[in-house]
Design a protein around this motif. Structure first.
Motif, PDB file in Angstrom:
ATOM      1  N   TYR A 157       0.836  -1.196   0.000  1.00 31.88           N
ATOM      2  CA  TYR A 157       0.000   0.000   0.000  1.00 31.88           C
ATOM      3  C   TYR A 157       0.880   1.259   0.000  1.00 31.88           C
ATOM      4  CZ  TYR A 157      -4.521  -2.273   0.852  1.00 31.88           C
ATOM      5  OH  TYR A 157      -5.671  -3.003   0.733  1.00 31.88           O
ATOM      6  N   VAL A 158       0.398   2.316  -0.609  1.00 34.78           N
ATOM      7  CA  VAL A 158       1.101   3.595  -0.592  1.00 34.78           C
ATOM      8  C   VAL A 158       0.929   4.227   0.785  1.00 34.78           C
ATOM      9  CG1 VAL A 158       1.232   5.913  -1.590  1.00 34.78           C
ATOM     10  CG2 VAL A 158       0.765   3.935  -3.063  1.00 34.78           C
ATOM     11  N   LYS A 159       2.031   4.664   1.377  1.00 34.90           N
ATOM     12  CA  LYS A 159       2.001   5.256   2.719  1.00 34.90           C
ATOM     13  C   LYS A 159       1.988   6.778   2.597  1.00 34.90           C
ATOM     14  CE  LYS A 159       2.692   0.975   3.997  1.00 34.90           C
ATOM     15  NZ  LYS A 159       3.317   0.362   2.831  1.00 34.90           N
ATOM     16  N   ASP A 163       9.453   4.496   4.319  1.00 35.01           N
ATOM     17  CA  ASP A 163       8.740   3.235   4.529  1.00 35.01           C
ATOM     18  C   ASP A 163       9.748   2.086   4.607  1.00 35.01           C
ATOM     19  OD1 ASP A 163       6.865   1.253   4.734  1.00 35.01           O
ATOM     20  OD2 ASP A 163       6.229   1.324   2.639  1.00 35.01           O
ATOM     21  N   ASP A 164       9.851   1.477   5.770  1.00 31.29           N
ATOM     22  CA  ASP A 164      10.743   0.335   5.973  1.00 31.29           C
ATOM     23  C   ASP A 164       9.905  -0.937   5.936  1.00 31.29           C
ATOM     24  OD1 ASP A 164      12.600  -1.533   6.703  1.00 31.29           O
ATOM     25  OD2 ASP A 164      13.290  -0.491   8.505  1.00 31.29           O
ATOM     26  N   GLU A 165       9.789  -1.544   4.759  1.00 31.13           N
ATOM     27  CA  GLU A 165       8.939  -2.720   4.603  1.00 31.13           C
ATOM     28  C   GLU A 165       9.488  -3.931   5.347  1.00 31.13           C
ATOM     29  OE1 GLU A 165       8.307  -3.404   0.478  1.00 31.13           O
ATOM     30  OE2 GLU A 165       7.220  -1.527   0.152  1.00 31.13           O
ATOM     31  N   SER A 166      10.794  -3.950   5.612  1.00 31.87           N
ATOM     32  CA  SER A 166      11.369  -5.084   6.345  1.00 31.87           C
ATOM     33  C   SER A 166      10.933  -5.083   7.805  1.00 31.87           C
ATOM     34  CB  SER A 166      12.902  -5.039   6.266  1.00 31.87           C
ATOM     35  OG  SER A 166      13.404  -3.870   6.914  1.00 31.87           O
ATOM     36  N   GLN A 167      10.605  -3.898   8.335  1.00 31.22           N
ATOM     37  CA  GLN A 167      10.171  -3.771   9.725  1.00 31.22           C
ATOM     38  C   GLN A 167       8.675  -3.510   9.844  1.00 31.22           C
ATOM     39  OE1 GLN A 167      12.221  -4.266  12.355  1.00 31.22           O
ATOM     40  NE2 GLN A 167      13.870  -4.738  10.917  1.00 31.22           N
ATOM     41  N   ASP A 168       7.975  -3.365   8.707  1.00 33.34           N
ATOM     42  CA  ASP A 168       6.540  -3.042   8.705  1.00 33.34           C
ATOM     43  C   ASP A 168       6.272  -1.747   9.463  1.00 33.34           C
ATOM     44  OD1 ASP A 168       6.159  -5.431   7.348  1.00 33.34           O
ATOM     45  OD2 ASP A 168       5.701  -6.560   9.156  1.00 33.34           O
ATOM     46  N   ILE A 169       7.094  -0.737   9.188  1.00 34.66           N
ATOM     47  CA  ILE A 169       6.972   0.575   9.828  1.00 34.66           C
ATOM     48  C   ILE A 169       7.245   1.657   8.790  1.00 34.66           C
ATOM     49  CG2 ILE A 169       7.954   2.163  11.546  1.00 34.66           C
ATOM     50  CD1 ILE A 169       8.748  -0.251  13.203  1.00 34.66           C
ATOM     51  N   PHE A 170       6.434   2.693   8.783  1.00 39.28           N
ATOM     52  CA  PHE A 170       6.845   3.881   8.044  1.00 39.28           C
ATOM     53  C   PHE A 170       6.943   5.043   9.026  1.00 39.28           C
ATOM     54  CE2 PHE A 170       2.206   4.021   7.423  1.00 39.28           C
ATOM     55  CZ  PHE A 170       1.884   5.365   7.574  1.00 39.28           C
ATOM     56  N   THR A 171       8.018   5.822   8.859  1.00 40.24           N
ATOM     57  CA  THR A 171       8.363   6.887   9.798  1.00 40.24           C
ATOM     58  C   THR A 171       8.198   8.248   9.144  1.00 40.24           C
ATOM     59  OG1 THR A 171       9.971   5.422  10.871  1.00 40.24           O
ATOM     60  CG2 THR A 171      10.148   7.786  11.333  1.00 40.24           C
ATOM     61  N   VAL A 172       7.530   9.134   9.852  1.00 45.33           N
ATOM     62  CA  VAL A 172       7.346  10.509   9.390  1.00 45.33           C
ATOM     63  C   VAL A 172       8.240  11.413  10.232  1.00 45.33           C
ATOM     64  CG1 VAL A 172       5.724  12.410   9.053  1.00 45.33           C
ATOM     65  CG2 VAL A 172       4.958  10.039   8.728  1.00 45.33           C
ATOM     66  N   ASN A 173       9.159  12.128   9.574  1.00 44.64           N
ATOM     67  CA  ASN A 173      10.036  13.074  10.252  1.00 44.64           C
ATOM     68  C   ASN A 173       9.634  14.492   9.862  1.00 44.64           C
ATOM     69  OD1 ASN A 173      11.904  11.167  11.538  1.00 44.64           O
ATOM     70  ND2 ASN A 173      12.545  10.693   9.460  1.00 44.64           N
ATOM     71  N   VAL A 174       9.325  15.302  10.863  1.00 41.71           N
ATOM     72  CA  VAL A 174       8.972  16.706  10.631  1.00 41.71           C
ATOM     73  C   VAL A 174      10.046  17.557  11.296  1.00 41.71           C
ATOM     74  CG1 VAL A 174       7.204  18.483  10.838  1.00 41.71           C
ATOM     75  CG2 VAL A 174       6.533  16.072  10.705  1.00 41.71           C
ATOM     76  N   SER A 175      10.792  18.350  10.501  1.00 40.78           N
ATOM     77  CA  SER A 175      11.889  19.156  11.034  1.00 40.78           C
ATOM     78  C   SER A 175      11.510  20.631  11.045  1.00 40.78           C
ATOM     79  CB  SER A 175      13.155  18.944  10.191  1.00 40.78           C
ATOM     80  OG  SER A 175      12.916  19.288   8.839  1.00 40.78           O
ATOM     81  N   ALA A 176      12.363  21.429  11.699  1.00 34.66           N
ATOM     82  CA  ALA A 176      12.152  22.878  11.798  1.00 34.66           C
ATOM     83  C   ALA A 176      10.714  23.193  12.202  1.00 34.66           C
ATOM     84  CB  ALA A 176      12.498  23.560  10.470  1.00 34.66           C
ATOM     85  N   LEU A 177      10.289  22.590  13.290  1.00 36.33           N
ATOM     86  CA  LEU A 177       8.898  22.722  13.731  1.00 36.33           C
ATOM     87  C   LEU A 177       8.500  24.179  13.964  1.00 36.33           C
ATOM     88  CD1 LEU A 177       8.579  19.766  16.266  1.00 36.33           C
ATOM     89  CD2 LEU A 177       7.267  20.044  14.155  1.00 36.33           C
ATOM     90  N   GLU A 178       7.294  24.508  13.524  1.00 41.37           N
ATOM     91  CA  GLU A 178       6.707  25.817  13.769  1.00 41.37           C
ATOM     92  C   GLU A 178       5.390  25.615  14.515  1.00 41.37           C
ATOM     93  OE1 GLU A 178       6.247  27.765  10.045  1.00 41.37           O
ATOM     94  OE2 GLU A 178       8.296  27.334   9.397  1.00 41.37           O
ATOM     95  N   MET A 179       4.905  26.692  15.125  1.00 40.77           N
ATOM     96  CA  MET A 179       3.656  26.589  15.863  1.00 40.77           C
ATOM     97  C   MET A 179       2.502  26.206  14.943  1.00 40.77           C
ATOM     98  SD  MET A 179       4.874  27.156  18.792  1.00 40.77           S
ATOM     99  CE  MET A 179       3.377  27.130  19.778  1.00 40.77           C
ATOM    100  N   MET A 205      -2.605   4.418   4.767  1.00 43.20           N
ATOM    101  CA  MET A 205      -2.190   3.411   3.780  1.00 43.20           C
ATOM    102  C   MET A 205      -3.284   3.358   2.715  1.00 43.20           C
ATOM    103  SD  MET A 205      -0.762   0.275   6.138  1.00 43.20           S
ATOM    104  CE  MET A 205      -2.419  -0.188   6.648  1.00 43.20           C
ATOM    105  N   GLU A 206      -2.873   3.351   1.453  1.00 42.05           N
ATOM    106  CA  GLU A 206      -3.876   3.421   0.397  1.00 42.05           C
ATOM    107  C   GLU A 206      -3.425   2.639  -0.829  1.00 42.05           C
ATOM    108  OE1 GLU A 206      -6.436   6.871  -1.976  1.00 42.05           O
ATOM    109  OE2 GLU A 206      -4.530   7.380  -1.025  1.00 42.05           O
ATOM    110  N   ASN A 207      -4.384   1.925  -1.425  1.00 40.83           N
ATOM    111  CA  ASN A 207      -4.170   1.413  -2.772  1.00 40.83           C
ATOM    112  C   ASN A 207      -5.191   2.100  -3.671  1.00 40.83           C
ATOM    113  OD1 ASN A 207      -6.612   0.130  -2.370  1.00 40.83           O
ATOM    114  ND2 ASN A 207      -5.751  -1.932  -2.289  1.00 40.83           N
ATOM    115  N   ASN A 208      -5.449   1.570  -4.834  1.00 43.37           N
ATOM    116  CA  ASN A 208      -6.350   2.255  -5.761  1.00 43.37           C
ATOM    117  C   ASN A 208      -7.783   2.341  -5.255  1.00 43.37           C
ATOM    118  OD1 ASN A 208      -4.301   2.691  -7.580  1.00 43.37           O
ATOM    119  ND2 ASN A 208      -4.620   0.744  -8.633  1.00 43.37           N
ATOM    120  N   GLU A 209      -8.164   1.443  -4.364  1.00 45.88           N
ATOM    121  CA  GLU A 209      -9.562   1.366  -3.961  1.00 45.88           C
ATOM    122  C   GLU A 209      -9.794   1.584  -2.479  1.00 45.88           C
ATOM    123  OE1 GLU A 209     -12.093   1.008  -6.112  1.00 45.88           O
ATOM    124  OE2 GLU A 209     -10.547   1.182  -7.640  1.00 45.88           O
ATOM    125  N   VAL A 210      -8.880   1.099  -1.651  1.00 46.22           N
ATOM    126  CA  VAL A 210      -9.092   1.088  -0.198  1.00 46.22           C
ATOM    127  C   VAL A 210      -8.082   2.008   0.475  1.00 46.22           C
ATOM    128  CG1 VAL A 210      -9.139  -0.340   1.874  1.00 46.22           C
ATOM    129  CG2 VAL A 210      -9.994  -1.254  -0.306  1.00 46.22           C
TER     130      VAL A 210
END
Length: 286
Positions: free
Chosen positions: A141-143, A173-189, A199-204
């Protein structure tokens, strides 16, 4: 006239869903597309819930003309509950003709997509990492990382395999660990708010909610009329002594102690001498 099913013959489908079953997780969200033939782009369309075709409860209603290019409309439900499990129908109507194709929704207590903490806190100017876990069935699935309180209208902020160096938001997306990680830098308020791991495919489409809180680096202070934030002087802010001043004070203390010691020694010596003289006189008299 009511017709249960997805097509008028095997070669020309009129209304259909690519999967007859979909599984979601408790507290999460799902979205699935119901497709229709171009011949039926102007009929009314909606979703119904119920096992029996003739006794269903209508859930949503839209008009085909709203997005004719897609020729599909979604069933989207967020904050799923176990009671949402059941039978649904994608329905299309034209004049006296009513078409429907079934869908079964299963909501499981076990997680399909989850994070360990639904509330994440970061510091302004810093960075946060959100780890979204999923089961092996959803490797392909697309993350995505989506911002918005409402599931149906959130804005996609990041997607796997599309980020570039220097991007504020990065999704790996680390498919070997079944984890995708989102990193947000330079945080603002303004980065604070409600997000979705998706997670998405063409239909679901499946998702789980995340809330991001951004705090100031330092405790907030009131701004003075001059535009300069006021300061509060504490003991740690008081001027400190230099090394030379500290050394001078130490030597002065040591010198005073030495003079006092010498004075006491002289007084003690005189006292002892005097006592010896008095003792000699007493002995001679005897």
């Amino acid at each position: 006239m009511t017709i249960g099913g997805c097509c008028d013959d095997a070669d020309s489908p009129l209304l259909w869903i690519l999967t007859s079953e979909i599984t979601g997780q408790e507290g999460g969200a799902i979205s699935i597309q119901c497709h229709h033939s171009e011949d039926f782009k102007f009929i009314s369309k909606y979703w119904q819930r119920g096992l029996e075709w003739n006794s269903c409860e209508t859930l949503t209603s839209v008009t085909f003309g709203e997005d004719q290019s897609q020729r599909s409309f979604p069933l989207s439900r967020s904050r799923l509950d176990m009671t949402d499990s059941g039978h649904y129908w994608c329905v299309g109507e034209y004049s006296e003709v009513k078409l429907g194709t079934p869908l079964e929704l299963r909501v499981k207590a076990s997680s399909l997509l989850w994070i360990n903490d639904s509330v994440v806190t970061g510091i302004r100017g810093g960075m946060v990492s959100i780890r979204c876990h999923y089961t092996q069935d959803y490797k392909c699935y697309v993350k995505q990382w989506c911002k918005g309180e409402e599931w149906n209208s959130c804005e996609i902020v990041a997607q796997a395999m599309t980020w570039k160096v220097g991007d504020k938001v990065r999704l790996d997306d680390d498919e070997s660990q079944d984890i995708f990680t989102v990193n947000v830098s330079a945080l603002e308020m303004t980065d604070a708010g409600h997000y979705w791991c998706i997670m998405e495919n063409n239909e679901v489409k499946l998702g789980t909610a995340v809330k991001l809180i951004v705090k100031e680096v330092l405790p907030s202070t009131e701004t003075s009329t001059s535009g300069i934030p006021p300061t509060v002087q504490t003991s740690s802010d008081m001027p400190s002594l230099s090394h030379k001043e500290k050394a001078f004070i130490s030597l002065a203390i040591m010198g005073s102690s030495l003079i006092l010691f010498l004075a006491l020694s002289i007084i003690l010596k005189r006292y002892v001498t005097k006592m010896k003289g008095e003792l000699y006189v007493i002995i001679t008299t005897i």
